[in-house]
Design an enzyme around this catalytic site. Structure first.
Site, mmCIF file in Angstrom:
data_model
loop_
_atom_site.group_PDB
_atom_site.id
_atom_site.type_symbol
_atom_site.label_atom_id
_atom_site.label_comp_id
_atom_site.label_asym_id
_atom_site.label_seq_id
_atom_site.Cartn_x
_atom_site.Cartn_y
_atom_site.Cartn_z
ATOM 1 N N ASP A 169 15.591 8.073 5.822
ATOM 2 C CA ASP A 169 14.292 8.036 5.140
ATOM 3 C C ASP A 169 14.458 7.748 3.651
ATOM 4 O O ASP A 169 13.610 7.109 3.035
ATOM 5 C CB ASP A 169 13.576 9.389 5.274
ATOM 6 C CG ASP A 169 13.006 9.609 6.661
ATOM 7 O OD1 ASP A 169 12.887 8.631 7.404
ATOM 8 O OD2 ASP A 169 12.680 10.768 6.984
ATOM 9 N N GLU A 228 10.598 5.388 17.370
ATOM 10 C CA GLU A 228 10.777 4.917 15.995
ATOM 11 C C GLU A 228 12.165 5.338 15.478
ATOM 12 O O GLU A 228 12.928 4.508 14.991
ATOM 13 C CB GLU A 228 9.671 5.536 15.128
ATOM 14 C CG GLU A 228 9.682 5.078 13.700
ATOM 15 C CD GLU A 228 8.691 5.866 12.856
ATOM 16 O OE1 GLU A 228 8.130 6.880 13.342
ATOM 17 O OE2 GLU A 228 8.493 5.493 11.684
ATOM 18 N N HIS A 229 12.460 6.628 15.579
ATOM 19 C CA HIS A 229 13.773 7.150 15.176
ATOM 20 C C HIS A 229 14.486 7.677 16.412
ATOM 21 O O HIS A 229 13.916 8.488 17.139
ATOM 22 C CB HIS A 229 13.639 8.325 14.205
ATOM 23 C CG HIS A 229 12.798 8.029 13.002
ATOM 24 N ND1 HIS A 229 11.454 8.320 12.949
ATOM 25 C CD2 HIS A 229 13.121 7.476 11.807
ATOM 26 C CE1 HIS A 229 10.975 7.952 11.771
ATOM 27 N NE2 HIS A 229 11.958 7.430 11.051
ATOM 28 N N SER A 276 4.289 9.028 13.490
ATOM 29 C CA SER A 276 5.739 8.878 13.466
ATOM 30 C C SER A 276 6.398 9.645 14.626
ATOM 31 O O SER A 276 5.856 10.636 15.085
ATOM 32 C CB SER A 276 6.183 9.453 12.115
ATOM 33 O OG SER A 276 7.397 8.934 11.725
ATOM 34 N N TYR A 316 0.853 -1.181 0.000
ATOM 35 C CA TYR A 316 0.000 0.000 0.000
ATOM 36 C C TYR A 316 0.891 1.235 0.000
ATOM 37 O O TYR A 316 1.767 1.383 0.853
ATOM 38 C CB TYR A 316 -0.911 0.023 1.230
ATOM 39 C CG TYR A 316 -1.945 1.121 1.120
ATOM 40 C CD1 TYR A 316 -3.183 0.872 0.543
ATOM 41 C CD2 TYR A 316 -1.664 2.421 1.542
ATOM 42 C CE1 TYR A 316 -4.126 1.880 0.396
ATOM 43 C CE2 TYR A 316 -2.596 3.436 1.389
ATOM 44 C CZ TYR A 316 -3.824 3.161 0.818
ATOM 45 O OH TYR A 316 -4.751 4.163 0.665
ATOM 46 N N ASN A 346 -3.557 5.654 6.181
ATOM 47 C CA ASN A 346 -4.304 6.419 7.193
ATOM 48 C C ASN A 346 -5.037 5.471 8.145
ATOM 49 O O ASN A 346 -4.848 4.257 8.107
ATOM 50 C CB ASN A 346 -5.276 7.399 6.508
ATOM 51 C CG ASN A 346 -6.349 6.675 5.698
ATOM 52 O OD1 ASN A 346 -6.604 5.477 5.896
ATOM 53 N ND2 ASN A 346 -6.980 7.378 4.797
ATOM 54 N N GLN A 404 -10.767 -0.249 1.066
ATOM 55 C CA GLN A 404 -11.170 -1.074 -0.072
ATOM 56 C C GLN A 404 -9.952 -1.721 -0.759
ATOM 57 O O GLN A 404 -10.029 -2.853 -1.243
ATOM 58 C CB GLN A 404 -12.033 -0.274 -1.067
ATOM 59 C CG GLN A 404 -11.379 0.968 -1.657
ATOM 60 C CD GLN A 404 -11.565 2.223 -0.800
ATOM 61 O OE1 GLN A 404 -11.805 2.138 0.399
ATOM 62 N NE2 GLN A 404 -11.434 3.376 -1.415
ATOM 63 N N HIS A 439 -1.896 -39.968 20.222
ATOM 64 C CA HIS A 439 -0.503 -39.571 19.992
ATOM 65 C C HIS A 439 0.423 -40.708 20.429
ATOM 66 O O HIS A 439 1.332 -41.101 19.697
ATOM 67 C CB HIS A 439 -0.151 -38.301 20.783
ATOM 68 C CG HIS A 439 -0.639 -37.031 20.158
ATOM 69 N ND1 HIS A 439 -1.962 -36.751 19.975
ATOM 70 C CD2 HIS A 439 0.043 -35.949 19.669
ATOM 71 C CE1 HIS A 439 -2.086 -35.548 19.405
ATOM 72 N NE2 HIS A 439 -0.878 -35.054 19.208
ATOM 73 N N HIS A 499 5.451 15.673 9.056
ATOM 74 C CA HIS A 499 4.700 14.521 8.551
ATOM 75 C C HIS A 499 3.217 14.615 8.848
ATOM 76 O O HIS A 499 2.376 14.230 8.049
ATOM 77 C CB HIS A 499 5.216 13.227 9.187
ATOM 78 C CG HIS A 499 6.370 12.619 8.465
ATOM 79 N ND1 HIS A 499 6.285 12.184 7.172
ATOM 80 C CD2 HIS A 499 7.645 12.370 8.850
ATOM 81 C CE1 HIS A 499 7.458 11.692 6.795
ATOM 82 N NE2 HIS A 499 8.299 11.796 7.785
ATOM 83 N N GLN A 507 10.543 15.747 11.330
ATOM 84 C CA GLN A 507 9.589 14.756 11.803
ATOM 85 C C GLN A 507 8.203 15.372 11.945
ATOM 86 O O GLN A 507 7.194 14.784 11.551
ATOM 87 C CB GLN A 507 10.061 14.212 13.160
ATOM 88 C CG GLN A 507 9.252 13.062 13.665
ATOM 89 C CD GLN A 507 9.262 11.913 12.696
ATOM 90 O OE1 GLN A 507 10.259 11.653 12.026
ATOM 91 N NE2 GLN A 507 8.139 11.235 12.567
ATOM 92 N N GLU A 563 -0.389 -35.772 28.903
ATOM 93 C CA GLU A 563 -1.313 -34.797 28.312
ATOM 94 C C GLU A 563 -2.659 -35.427 27.953
ATOM 95 O O GLU A 563 -3.528 -34.770 27.379
ATOM 96 C CB GLU A 563 -0.663 -34.148 27.080
ATOM 97 C CG GLU A 563 0.610 -33.374 27.447
ATOM 98 C CD GLU A 563 1.100 -32.408 26.383
ATOM 99 O OE1 GLU A 563 0.583 -32.455 25.244
ATOM 100 O OE2 GLU A 563 1.997 -31.604 26.700
#
Lengths: 424, 424
Positions: free
Chosen positions: A354, A320-321, A230, A122, A207, A184, A413, A255, A252, A408
């Protein structure tokens, strides 16, 4: 930008966050149901509704690929190719290989490594375009050996896909691009439609609707992660350059209004200079509104008494960073338990990672670096265990297996072992 | 056991399965909310309600561990220790290590591998007890270097935990065991309560409530997988021994009425013998009711025209357990794209892998082997990328980064590079 003590910062971090939003979920589940039942017709309907475009075909045509090539600059192609080379070189190292060990009496154990058969990427679209997302997701999949790689991205208002995205797709060796976005698109990749081929894994950012759709189809297909907003965290001492740190925090913040920019420092002089620099640079930035909102809501400078305190905050935050703009950053790296990517020194800003350095820019967000890793070739490979025992080798463990199976309460088995014992 | 052609089998496999069940979800979400708000009080309440036990403490005490040791047989301890040794040896090979590469001009890139800090293992309980689940989940976590490993399991009607489980926990080096099961256990591990320490990853099998709770907390914590009913697929030719194959199919069927047992064979003589053997062995099995139900509902023998056809079915099915009971199975292994574990030959039955061979028995179910792997040490480690550039190295890529950032409309990204260019 607010200045806090470690104590104040920790108190603010104890918030109870509920990621579930029933309204989004209801909408997303209805879209998924609709796409499963009505296929392409549902995709075209939602594209008209959300992207305001009436498409005839969901697929980018060969002509459109060629058009895109003619539309981008030579500098862009050169930059994409340089990025591609670095990303390839880094990710080649990650490729995993089948292995086995031999034991006594003809025992063979191991793991066979196989590429996933098909992957959907995506790529967010609409007004912006993210060619770097294409490279960072498609190249590791290619190196893993994935045979079928498709991109899906919402069309622009003219019904086309950004030429930057299409050129990056061609460079990365992806020739199937669908013009569909939102929940979708995720449903189409997970279950297939007339035009969209079903895949076994879906990766890439999106999103809130895309993120929730990924959560709902998870299990029927694999997903990379559920990406949140982020973050950047800079640890700075007196050797850091306030102008640089301010620029990195702002990169940053641009974004997303929900993006988080935090600087932890042991130096109060530096903290003050940084505050000034952030204010100054904000005034001239193109995406000023987003940046101001983000810095006001989530921008924090945390003044700590020691590096120990700084790294405790870092590990709780699992950013994250993480940029270490301190003296001898490599010597401090052992203290870091949780971070998506670690940038060392004054000349390794986040934007370098990046776009071009080579490591993946798809990183665990919102504290998930405490339990997950950057996207990598390993995300597009899977393992099958291998077990081969000889008759003799099985005899040696027969009684133990029967003991454990009986403990068990699984008599069939035990019987599957017992039956081989009496056979000659 | 029904005999089908490949065509018939494929037609039956095209079912639309919806894993979502709104009633279970509503109940699970309410339990999660309650545990987040009321902590231990909610756990004790649900334990009374579902497990019919009033507990004073949620923790297994030192005395209870000692009691357990006294209750199990020496044979059991020996078998557990043998299993432990094999599981350890196999999983040691999987341990991942930090790596780096150097580039020109002082470039350093790599990945730092770190163990997860804390893990919770769900072990099903109630009437049955699964010491093998303890070993298969705890040992890889230990090898990865996880510091805090806790087990949670529903108490028996006497308020105790099975001694088999406690002895296995001790052998695996786990000394925190909570007496709580169901969705409430998952919520407690994900968010923490007074008694239960929050973890960053939850692993282990469970019923539908446990599985849905894992799906809901996923994102706030990591989970291993959402396990469905278990499957076995045996590929057999004339060299296979019908008695063995029948016993193996039944060993799978005894797990659960929804378990699936499939044999694909090129030999119609074998198929008939197998049908007879399955009927015969079913009559004498202890868990006859479950087995009969499972074999009637989901047991299938598929007669195919060639090995090509057999492996096409296997790869579409992506079975959890795959047994190749054919001549020279190792020579055919390259044809397998999707399978959780591959058992080769007549003396490598699934039960061998379930208990003692060494590879993990936590395997991807319900076709998810198309995109996921057996549980392993790699599930308890994570990676942080490392990027260090020198001033000179950054100058070399400055223009390319700016070009790419501008193409994405991210001017503050471009600025964070530009600002370093003009600095001397």
């Amino acid at each position: 930008m607010r200045l806090l003590t470690a104590q104040q910062f920790n108190a603010e971090s104890q918030q109870y966050i509920d990621h579930n939003d029933e309204n989004i979920d209801r909408a997303v589940l209805e879209i998924i149901r609709d796409v499963r039942e009505n296929g392409d017709a549902a995709l075209l309907k939602y594209t008209k509704q959300f992207d305001k475009v009436e498409l005839e075909s969901l697929l980018v045509s060969k002509e459109e690929f060629l058009e895109a090539k003619a539309q981008v600059s030579l500098e862009f192609v050169v930059a994409i190719q340089k990025a591609k080379k670095n990303i390839q070189e880094f990710h080649e190292v990650q490729k995993e290989h089948s292995w086995f060990v031999n034991g006594e009496n003809g025992i063979l154990l191991g793991q066979k490594v196989t590429a996933l058969n098909s992957v959907g990427i995506y790529v967010p679209g609409g007004k912006a375009s993210y060619p770097s997302t294409v490279l960072m997701n498609a190249i590791p999949a290619k190196i893993a050996g994935v045979k079928n790689i498709a991109i899906t991205t919402p069309p622009q208002s003219n019904g086309k896909v950004s030429p930057y995205v299409l050129v990056a797709a061609m460079e990365a060796g992806v020739d199937v691009v669908y013009k569909v976005g939102g929940a979708q698109a995720i449903a189409a990749l997970a279950y297939g439609t007339g035009s969209v081929r079903k895949v076994v894994k879906i990766v890439g950012p999106g999103n809130a609707y895309v993120a929730r759709a990924k959560k709902w189809v998870f299990g029927d297909v694999a997903i990379d992660m559920i990406a949140g907003p982020s973050e950047i965290c800079v640890v700075a001492d007196d050797t850091a350059i306030p102008r640089f740190v301010a620029a990195d925090l702002l990169s940053q913040a641009e974004h997303d209004e929900r993006a988080t920019a935090i600087c932890i420092t042991t130096s109060s002089a530096f903290a003050e200079q940084l505050q000034e620099e952030v204010e100054k640079q904000m005034q001239t930035s193109e995406r000023k509104e987003i940046i101001e909102q983000s810095i006001t809501d989530n921008g924090k400078i945390v003044l700590v008494g020691s590096m120990d305190e700084a790294f405790e905050i870092v590990n709780n935050l699992a950013p994250e960073h993480l940029q270490l703009m301190i003296e001898n950053p490599l010597e401090q790296m052992h203290r870091i338990e949780n971070a998506g990517a670690i940038f060392l020194g004054n000349y390794s800003p986040e934007a370098l990672g990046d776009y071009i350095a080579g490591p993946n820019h798809t990183l665990p967000t919102s504290g998930t670096a405490a339990f997950s890793s950057p996207l990598g070739v390993y995300d597009f490979q899977k393992k099958s265990s291998i077990i081969q025992y000889s008759k003799e080798a099985l005899q040696d463990v027969t009684e133990d297996i029967i003991t454990l199976a009986n403990a068990e309460g699984l008599q069939a088995h035990a019987n599957s072992i017992q039956i081989r014992k009496v056979d000659d």
